[in-house]
Design a protein around this motif. Structure first.
Motif, PDB file in Angstrom:
ATOM      1  N   GLN A   1       0.812  -1.110  -0.050  1.00  0.00           N
ATOM      2  CA  GLN A   1      -0.043  -0.051   0.049  1.00  0.00           C
ATOM      3  C   GLN A   1       0.930   1.250  -0.172  1.00  0.00           C
ATOM      4  N   ASP A   2       0.440   2.339  -0.667  1.00  0.00           N
ATOM      5  CA  ASP A   2       1.075   3.624  -0.857  1.00  0.00           C
ATOM      6  C   ASP A   2       0.929   4.377   0.529  1.00  0.00           C
ATOM      7  N   THR A   3       1.525   5.244   0.746  1.00  0.00           N
ATOM      8  CA  THR A   3       1.510   6.362   2.011  1.00  0.00           C
ATOM      9  C   THR A   3       0.066   6.860   1.956  1.00  0.00           C
ATOM     10  N   ALA A   4      -0.512   7.020   0.716  1.00  0.00           N
ATOM     11  CA  ALA A   4      -1.871   7.894   1.075  1.00  0.00           C
ATOM     12  C   ALA A   4      -2.823   6.595   1.593  1.00  0.00           C
ATOM     13  N   GLN A   5      -2.749   5.478   1.048  1.00  0.00           N
ATOM     14  CA  GLN A   5      -3.708   4.580   1.562  1.00  0.00           C
ATOM     15  C   GLN A   5      -3.510   4.245   3.075  1.00  0.00           C
ATOM     16  N   LEU A   6      -2.432   4.461   3.470  1.00  0.00           N
ATOM     17  CA  LEU A   6      -2.105   4.000   4.954  1.00  0.00           C
ATOM     18  C   LEU A   6      -2.417   5.082   5.850  1.00  0.00           C
ATOM     19  N   GLU A   7      -2.443   6.421   5.347  1.00  0.00           N
ATOM     20  CA  GLU A   7      -2.926   7.473   6.014  1.00  0.00           C
ATOM     21  C   GLU A   7      -4.418   7.756   6.181  1.00  0.00           C
ATOM     22  N   SER A   8      -4.995   7.039   5.231  1.00  0.00           N
ATOM     23  CA  SER A   8      -6.510   7.212   5.163  1.00  0.00           C
ATOM     24  C   SER A   8      -7.048   6.029   6.115  1.00  0.00           C
ATOM     25  N   PHE A   9      -6.449   4.874   6.047  1.00  0.00           N
ATOM     26  CA  PHE A   9      -6.740   3.833   7.083  1.00  0.00           C
ATOM     27  C   PHE A   9      -6.536   4.320   8.385  1.00  0.00           C
ATOM     28  N   ALA A  10      -5.381   4.945   8.880  1.00  0.00           N
ATOM     29  CA  ALA A  10      -5.149   5.592  10.073  1.00  0.00           C
ATOM     30  C   ALA A  10      -5.921   6.564  10.520  1.00  0.00           C
ATOM     31  N   LEU A  11      -6.450   7.689   9.334  1.00  0.00           N
ATOM     32  CA  LEU A  11      -7.320   8.514   9.774  1.00  0.00           C
ATOM     33  C   LEU A  11      -8.963   7.887  10.072  1.00  0.00           C
ATOM     34  N   ARG A  12      -9.272   7.017   9.365  1.00  0.00           N
ATOM     35  CA  ARG A  12     -10.527   6.280   9.502  1.00  0.00           C
ATOM     36  C   ARG A  12     -10.756   5.629  10.749  1.00  0.00           C
ATOM     37  N   TRP A  13      -9.726   4.999  11.303  1.00  0.00           N
ATOM     38  CA  TRP A  13      -9.580   4.370  12.493  1.00  0.00           C
ATOM     39  C   TRP A  13      -9.109   5.131  13.742  1.00  0.00           C
ATOM     40  N   GLY A  14      -8.545   6.599  13.646  1.00  0.00           N
ATOM     41  CA  GLY A  14      -8.101   7.179  14.674  1.00  0.00           C
ATOM     42  C   GLY A  14      -6.888   6.670  15.063  1.00  0.00           C
ATOM     43  N   LEU A  15      -6.100   6.123  14.289  1.00  0.00           N
ATOM     44  CA  LEU A  15      -4.606   5.400  14.714  1.00  0.00           C
ATOM     45  C   LEU A  15      -3.761   6.420  14.530  1.00  0.00           C
ATOM     46  N   LEU A  16      -2.620   6.468  15.521  1.00  0.00           N
ATOM     47  CA  LEU A  16      -1.537   7.002  15.445  1.00  0.00           C
ATOM     48  C   LEU A  16      -0.105   6.260  15.489  1.00  0.00           C
ATOM     49  N   PHE A  17       0.606   6.290  14.332  1.00  0.00           N
ATOM     50  CA  PHE A  17       1.906   5.755  14.222  1.00  0.00           C
ATOM     51  C   PHE A  17       3.322   6.273  14.461  1.00  0.00           C
ATOM     52  N   PRO A  18       4.129   5.709  15.133  1.00  0.00           N
ATOM     53  CA  PRO A  18       5.307   6.136  15.351  1.00  0.00           C
ATOM     54  C   PRO A  18       6.042   6.492  14.244  1.00  0.00           C
TER      55      PRO A  18
END
Length: 65
Positions: free
Chosen positions: A47-64
């Motif tokens: 997955q590209d960065t945009a897809q991962l950011e979308s996933f994180a935003l949808r689920w309220g996730l924070l990644f180090p």
């Protein structure tokens, strides 16, 4: 959602000891849509960065970083 007896103390009594982030994870990891999104992200191609950011935003996730 899973058909579980979440109120049963012997199975879920530890949840009273969890920090907010731990409690959120216990809820999130049981969520069917979240689990499906994880399976989708895990499938090739990478997955590209945009897809991962979308996933994180949808689920309220924070990644180090």
């Amino acid at each position: 959602m899973l058909d579980i007896e979440w109120w049963h103390h012997s199975a879920y009594g530890y949840m009273w000891q969890l920090a907010a982030s731990g409690f959120a994870w216990e809820y999130l990891r049981r969520h069917d849509e979240y689990r499906q999104d994880c399976r989708t992200l895990a499938q090739p191609p990478r997955q590209d960065t945009a897809q991962l950011e979308s996933f994180a935003l949808r689920w309220g996730l924070l990644f180090p970083k």
